[in-house]
Design a protein around this motif. Sequence first.
Motif, PDB file in Angstrom:
ATOM      1  N   TRP A 185     -19.180 -10.555  46.206  1.00  0.00           N
ATOM      2  CA  TRP A 185     -18.795  -9.176  46.511  1.00  0.00           C
ATOM      3  C   TRP A 185     -18.657  -8.354  45.227  1.00  0.00           C
ATOM      4  O   TRP A 185     -19.127  -7.208  45.161  1.00  0.00           O
ATOM      5  N   LEU A 186     -18.037  -8.914  44.203  1.00  0.00           N
ATOM      6  CA  LEU A 186     -17.891  -8.204  42.934  1.00  0.00           C
ATOM      7  C   LEU A 186     -19.253  -7.847  42.347  1.00  0.00           C
ATOM      8  O   LEU A 186     -19.448  -6.758  41.782  1.00  0.00           O
ATOM      9  N   MET A 187     -20.203  -8.782  42.477  1.00  0.00           N
ATOM     10  CA  MET A 187     -21.548  -8.515  41.964  1.00  0.00           C
ATOM     11  C   MET A 187     -22.189  -7.367  42.733  1.00  0.00           C
ATOM     12  O   MET A 187     -22.757  -6.443  42.136  1.00  0.00           O
ATOM     13  N   VAL A 188     -22.116  -7.402  44.070  1.00  0.00           N
ATOM     14  CA  VAL A 188     -22.710  -6.344  44.895  1.00  0.00           C
ATOM     15  C   VAL A 188     -22.026  -5.008  44.612  1.00  0.00           C
ATOM     16  O   VAL A 188     -22.690  -3.966  44.506  1.00  0.00           O
ATOM     17  N   PHE A 189     -20.705  -5.029  44.476  1.00  0.00           N
ATOM     18  CA  PHE A 189     -19.962  -3.800  44.182  1.00  0.00           C
ATOM     19  C   PHE A 189     -20.400  -3.201  42.847  1.00  0.00           C
ATOM     20  O   PHE A 189     -20.652  -1.995  42.745  1.00  0.00           O
ATOM     21  N   THR A 190     -20.499  -4.052  41.827  1.00  0.00           N
ATOM     22  CA  THR A 190     -20.889  -3.572  40.495  1.00  0.00           C
ATOM     23  C   THR A 190     -22.288  -2.980  40.516  1.00  0.00           C
ATOM     24  O   THR A 190     -22.535  -1.886  39.971  1.00  0.00           O
ATOM     25  N   SER A 351     -16.241  -4.178  54.314  1.00  0.00           N
ATOM     26  CA  SER A 351     -17.153  -4.826  55.264  1.00  0.00           C
ATOM     27  C   SER A 351     -17.992  -5.895  54.570  1.00  0.00           C
ATOM     28  O   SER A 351     -18.197  -6.987  55.111  1.00  0.00           O
ATOM     29  N   ILE A 352     -18.475  -5.574  53.368  1.00  0.00           N
ATOM     30  CA  ILE A 352     -19.290  -6.543  52.621  1.00  0.00           C
ATOM     31  C   ILE A 352     -18.467  -7.773  52.247  1.00  0.00           C
ATOM     32  O   ILE A 352     -18.923  -8.914  52.383  1.00  0.00           O
ATOM     33  N   LEU A 353     -17.226  -7.543  51.791  1.00  0.00           N
ATOM     34  CA  LEU A 353     -16.354  -8.663  51.427  1.00  0.00           C
ATOM     35  C   LEU A 353     -16.065  -9.537  52.637  1.00  0.00           C
ATOM     36  O   LEU A 353     -16.130 -10.778  52.558  1.00  0.00           O
ATOM     37  N   PHE A 354     -15.770  -8.914  53.770  1.00  0.00           N
ATOM     38  CA  PHE A 354     -15.514  -9.664  54.997  1.00  0.00           C
ATOM     39  C   PHE A 354     -16.750 -10.468  55.409  1.00  0.00           C
ATOM     40  O   PHE A 354     -16.644 -11.633  55.810  1.00  0.00           O
ATOM     41  N   SER A 355     -17.926  -9.855  55.301  1.00  0.00           N
ATOM     42  CA  SER A 355     -19.166 -10.532  55.694  1.00  0.00           C
ATOM     43  C   SER A 355     -19.424 -11.754  54.819  1.00  0.00           C
ATOM     44  O   SER A 355     -19.824 -12.815  55.316  1.00  0.00           O
ATOM     45  N   PHE A 357     -17.153 -13.452  53.286  1.00  0.00           N
ATOM     46  CA  PHE A 357     -16.126 -14.447  53.612  1.00  0.00           C
ATOM     47  C   PHE A 357     -16.535 -15.241  54.857  1.00  0.00           C
ATOM     48  O   PHE A 357     -16.462 -16.483  54.867  1.00  0.00           O
ATOM     49  N   VAL A 358     -16.982 -14.538  55.901  1.00  0.00           N
ATOM     50  CA  VAL A 358     -17.408 -15.220  57.130  1.00  0.00           C
ATOM     51  C   VAL A 358     -18.652 -16.066  56.851  1.00  0.00           C
ATOM     52  O   VAL A 358     -18.779 -17.185  57.378  1.00  0.00           O
ATOM     53  N   PHE A 359     -19.552 -15.551  56.034  1.00  0.00           N
ATOM     54  CA  PHE A 359     -20.749 -16.312  55.673  1.00  0.00           C
ATOM     55  C   PHE A 359     -20.355 -17.641  55.022  1.00  0.00           C
ATOM     56  O   PHE A 359     -20.957 -18.686  55.277  1.00  0.00           O
ATOM     57  N   GLY A 360     -19.321 -17.590  54.175  1.00  0.00           N
ATOM     58  CA  GLY A 360     -18.846 -18.811  53.532  1.00  0.00           C
ATOM     59  C   GLY A 360     -18.387 -19.853  54.534  1.00  0.00           C
ATOM     60  O   GLY A 360     -18.532 -21.064  54.314  1.00  0.00           O
ATOM     61  N   LYS A 361     -17.845 -19.400  55.665  1.00  0.00           N
ATOM     62  CA  LYS A 361     -17.397 -20.315  56.709  1.00  0.00           C
ATOM     63  C   LYS A 361     -18.564 -20.877  57.522  1.00  0.00           C
ATOM     64  O   LYS A 361     -18.443 -21.948  58.130  1.00  0.00           O
ATOM     65  N   LEU A 362     -19.668 -20.149  57.544  1.00  0.00           N
ATOM     66  CA  LEU A 362     -20.800 -20.548  58.387  1.00  0.00           C
ATOM     67  C   LEU A 362     -21.964 -21.158  57.617  1.00  0.00           C
ATOM     68  O   LEU A 362     -22.821 -21.808  58.219  1.00  0.00           O
ATOM     69  N   VAL A 391     -27.019 -13.527  63.358  1.00  0.00           N
ATOM     70  CA  VAL A 391     -25.741 -13.972  63.927  1.00  0.00           C
ATOM     71  C   VAL A 391     -24.730 -12.824  63.957  1.00  0.00           C
ATOM     72  O   VAL A 391     -23.937 -12.695  64.906  1.00  0.00           O
ATOM     73  N   PHE A 392     -24.763 -11.970  62.937  1.00  0.00           N
ATOM     74  CA  PHE A 392     -23.824 -10.847  62.860  1.00  0.00           C
ATOM     75  C   PHE A 392     -24.251  -9.648  63.703  1.00  0.00           C
ATOM     76  O   PHE A 392     -23.569  -8.612  63.681  1.00  0.00           O
TER      77      PHE A 392
END
Length: 473
Positions: A185-190, A351-355, A357-362, A391-392
């Motif tokens: 997320w930090l990379m995408v944000f930057t 939204s990106i951070l949440f996505s 995070f969920v991706f990490g679980k899946l 999936v999303f």
Amino acid sequence: MDLFSAVVAFSWLVYFWETYLSKRQDNIYHQVKEVPTELKSVIDEKTFTKSRTYAIDKSRYGFWHGLYSQIETTLFLCLNGLPLLWMLSGLLTAKFGLNEEYEKTQSIVFTFLGSIITLVLGLPWSIYYTFVIEERHGFNKMTLGFFLKDTLKKTLVSQAIMMPLTALIIFVIEIGGDYFFIYAWLMVFTISMILLHIYPEYIAPLFDKYNPLPEGQLKQKIEELAASLQFPLKKLYVVEGSKRSAHSNAYMYGFHKNKRIVLFDTLLEDYSPVTRDDKETKDSKEKEEDATKDTVDLAKDTSQDNAPTQEKEEPKKIGCNTEEVVAVLAHELGHWKYSHMLKNLAIMQASILFSFFVFGKLMNVHEIFAAFGFVDQQPILIRLYIVFSLVFSPVNEIESFLMNVLSRRFEFQADDFAVNLGKKELLKSALLKLYKDNLSFPVADWLFSACHYSHPPLLERMRGMDEADKKSN
């Protein structure tokens, strides 16, 4: 029902829902054949009829394009398009002397191939929309050569950005460990922040000319408005959008105390670019002359309505006068005053951070990716695509609707801001001219509007401004 079938079924459910919404709106186009009472004094019958036939043409195009896209996507998934494209990218990677297991390179090749295939399959539709529909209604300003060159340039620029970004995100996920989602997320944000700065400064000028707004009354009044609101305006530009289209627009960008405002030349009623060379001017005039000579029978395309034959003419450009342009910018400055851009940015990043995070679980659930044909090999890029895009998909639909709701609220707030500055009548006048220039149909089905329009329809905005004016008095 297995995951693959559920994803395909949901995509068709969304398609049928979108088709139903479009049909509701199409019914409005066919049923509303006279100017609404509230607009009779400001919109003439000829303009209304033109906007109606334009809307019907776009609706018909949207139906066939939507059906084609849905069938194409379904066939791509059902015929194992993803595994086949990944395998092909591996073969091409090997031809460059790299091992097929070199995932980052193969992922870059996969991204490039996917983009080219998408471009080629979508090109006929883009050409038809630009050179038939937009041309028919007088909006297209491009030659086929310019269009193709522009498309190629956009493809090269987007690939120059996407290729290193693809490799970088795979690298971050590989080395990030349990907290990779934070680093990703930090990379995408930057990168997003960097692109927000460099795109308008260095990338957008590759496609259009950006000229400083000439000295004069308009520039003076815009600077006075910005100063009265303590808006840190640094530069005012006019972009030559008329080289592509007759549609109008305006926007602002920049961080903190380094703001810029960009006006499309099509927004200004008396603007003529001083930097356009003689050849461009000559070509533009010749195209305009040709457009006014040809005729087309629009009744063939709206046979159910028995619409009258209309000339394929260049719509008379109205544009906005100085005070109306200032009123439009008062609306845009309302977005700045209420920090709408920052709020949208914060929501997007959350939204990106949440996505992630969920991706990490899946991402390590083998069965998810095996359902799409990846049994033995499950590359990171493929896992990202399957989770984020497929999936999303239910989450994406809900998020899109909620963002539309929020955007409409922001638009009403920005209108209220302009009204409170005493710009109600001027903003109304500007909106009417923009609707006429863009042949926007002023009536919308409430459900279609709620699901699709990020900006409220004209009648809703005018009513909203009247209500805001009553509250302020």
